[in-house]
Design an enzyme around this catalytic site. Structure first.
Site, PDB file in Angstrom:
ATOM      1  N   CYS A 231      37.024  56.408  38.717  1.00  0.00           N
ATOM      2  CA  CYS A 231      38.450  56.404  38.746  1.00  0.00           C
ATOM      3  C   CYS A 231      39.259  57.421  39.426  1.00  0.00           C
ATOM      4  O   CYS A 231      40.513  57.120  39.220  1.00  0.00           O
ATOM      5  CB  CYS A 231      38.584  55.976  37.206  1.00  0.00           C
ATOM      6  SG  CYS A 231      37.819  54.560  36.846  1.00  0.00           S
TER       7      CYS A 231
ATOM      8  N   PHE B 299      36.800  45.498  34.572  1.00  0.00           N
ATOM      9  CA  PHE B 299      36.898  46.051  35.744  1.00  0.00           C
ATOM     10  C   PHE B 299      36.973  44.766  37.033  1.00  0.00           C
ATOM     11  O   PHE B 299      36.604  43.747  36.593  1.00  0.00           O
ATOM     12  CB  PHE B 299      35.720  46.789  36.189  1.00  0.00           C
ATOM     13  CG  PHE B 299      35.517  48.003  35.565  1.00  0.00           C
ATOM     14  CD1 PHE B 299      36.109  49.435  36.260  1.00  0.00           C
ATOM     15  CD2 PHE B 299      34.890  48.390  34.472  1.00  0.00           C
ATOM     16  CE1 PHE B 299      36.060  50.489  35.624  1.00  0.00           C
ATOM     17  CE2 PHE B 299      34.998  49.573  33.867  1.00  0.00           C
ATOM     18  CZ  PHE B 299      35.392  50.583  34.454  1.00  0.00           C
TER      19      PHE B 299
END
Length: 390
Positions: free
Chosen positions: A171, A222
């Site tokens: 991320c 996600f």
């Protein structure tokens, strides 16, 4: 164009002094590429359980709870019923499926990344041949040569384009790419840097198992997609329209936290584990980290800057808001990106920046300075001080 030798720095681990004649790097254009399959959150439970042939009531109940707490409403996915029909082993527990997963991922990141890059190039308005450097980010592919070469070829970039790949940063990858592109642009006068981030969850898709409780969190949170940005210093007034100046960036890792965000590749794909204490660990350092950035321009109050935070999940955003005593609307664009795309790993910070640009153009942001933040494996903090350009 020259390489990256002789970069200047301000403070430990940061950069901010430009040795080139072009001044500070600026964000000139953005683009995104999304899979065709749209997955509304209200359909996720039924779709996922059907796709994995799971009829366990406890699993259903837990996934329903998670889908509500993530605050996600819409995501885009490469995985589809058609793919599972073609590769049924992907939903079979214990199957050695790394090869077909990589075949799918390697093709998907190219298609999505090229679409995002073409969108950014179209917005920029100059030919692809004017790109001098390419920075490519992904945690979703594994091959030699890498996606950077195939994307450069597919997009018609010059063979002299200098390529840099940042892989498996999770991320924090998007913010790391911005930092890298800033270094390149400021130290290579006249350069134009194309940044491409492309991610898919196919490597980690598998049926639910009591031994892997985090799989359900991933299923609820996600998504897949790609993003692109073009960065350069000394924008050409008649041709380029910058909206953000990249003033100063830094990176820091928290010692002893390398197991909090953990991913291992095996014959079954990639297995992620996310520690429950991740928001707490981020909270323990976030104030001091942000002050490193804000001190560069003498800002003391956290509400005196605008915020573009990678939305890893609602718990992280909530912790930041409480810890830093932020006004309710400060993380609005991060929450909006999470709601509309889910967590798309390295891409998501660029979706946040797209919303930031909209707010700047509307005159809805009164602050001159802002912070870009992202958190990845390590635990690694990436941060950048930026200035809005009207």
């Amino acid at each position: 164009m020259s390489g990256l030798g002789g970069l200047g720095s301000i403070g430990g681990g940061g950069n901010g002094i430009s040795h080139g004649s072009g001044g500070k790097a600026k964000l000139l254009a953005l683009g995104k590429g999304l899979p065709e399959q749209v997955l509304p959150q209200e359909k996720l439970v039924e779709t996922y359980l059907q796709d994995t042939s799971c009829d366990d009531p406890a699993t259903r109940a837990k996934l329903e709870r998670l889908c509500k707490t993530t605050t996600v409403r819409t995501r885009y996915t490469v995985m589809s019923k058609e793919l599972l029909d073609e590769y049924p082993e992907l939903k079979t527990e214990g199957s050695p499926t790394l090869t077909p997963r990589l075949d799918i991922c390697n093709a998907a990141v190219l298609e999505l990344g090229a679409a995002a890059a073409r969108a950014a190039l179209g917005e920029w308005g100059r030919p692809a041949a004017d790109i001098t450097h390419l920075v490519y980010i992904s945690s979703s592919e594994l091959r030699l040569p890498g996606g950077d070469l195939f994307l450069a070829t597919r997009l018609g970039l010059s063979p002299n384009t200098v390529r840099t790949s940042l892989l498996f940063l999770g991320c924090s990858g998007g913010a790391a790419a911005l930092r890298t592109a800033k270094d390149i642009a400021e130290n290579n006068p006249g350069s134009r840097v194309l940044v491409i981030a492309a991610e898919t969850t196919v490597l980690g898709f598998r049926p639910p198992s009591p031994d892997r409780p985090y799989d359900l969190v991933g299923a609820a949170l996600f998504g897949d997609g790609a993003s692109a940005a073009i960065i350069g210093a000394s924008p050409i007034k008649a041709e380029e329209d910058p909206f953000l100046e990249l003033e100063f960036s830094t990176q820091e890792f928290l010692p002893g936290t390398d197991k909090v965000i953990d991913g291992k590749i095996s014959e079954e794909g990639i297995n992620f584990k996310l520690g429950r204490d991740l928001p707490e660990k981020i909270e323990s350092r976030i104030e001091g980290f942000c002050r490193i950035l804000m001190d560069k321009v003498g800002i003391k109050e956290f509400n005196d800057v605008f915020w573009a935070v990678h939305p890893g999940g609602p718990a992280i955003l909530n912790r930041l808001e409480v810890c830093l005593e932020l006004e309710p609307d400060k993380l609005k664009i991060s929450r909006k990106a999470l709601m509309n795309y889910g967590n798309v790993s390295s891409n998501t910070v660029f979706y946040v920046l797209e919303y930031l640009r909209d707010e700047l153009k509307k005159g809805a942001i009164r602050e001159e300075w802002g912070l870009i933040l992202a958190f990845g494996p390590g635990i690694t903090f990436e941060g950048m001080l930026v200035r809005g350009i009207n």
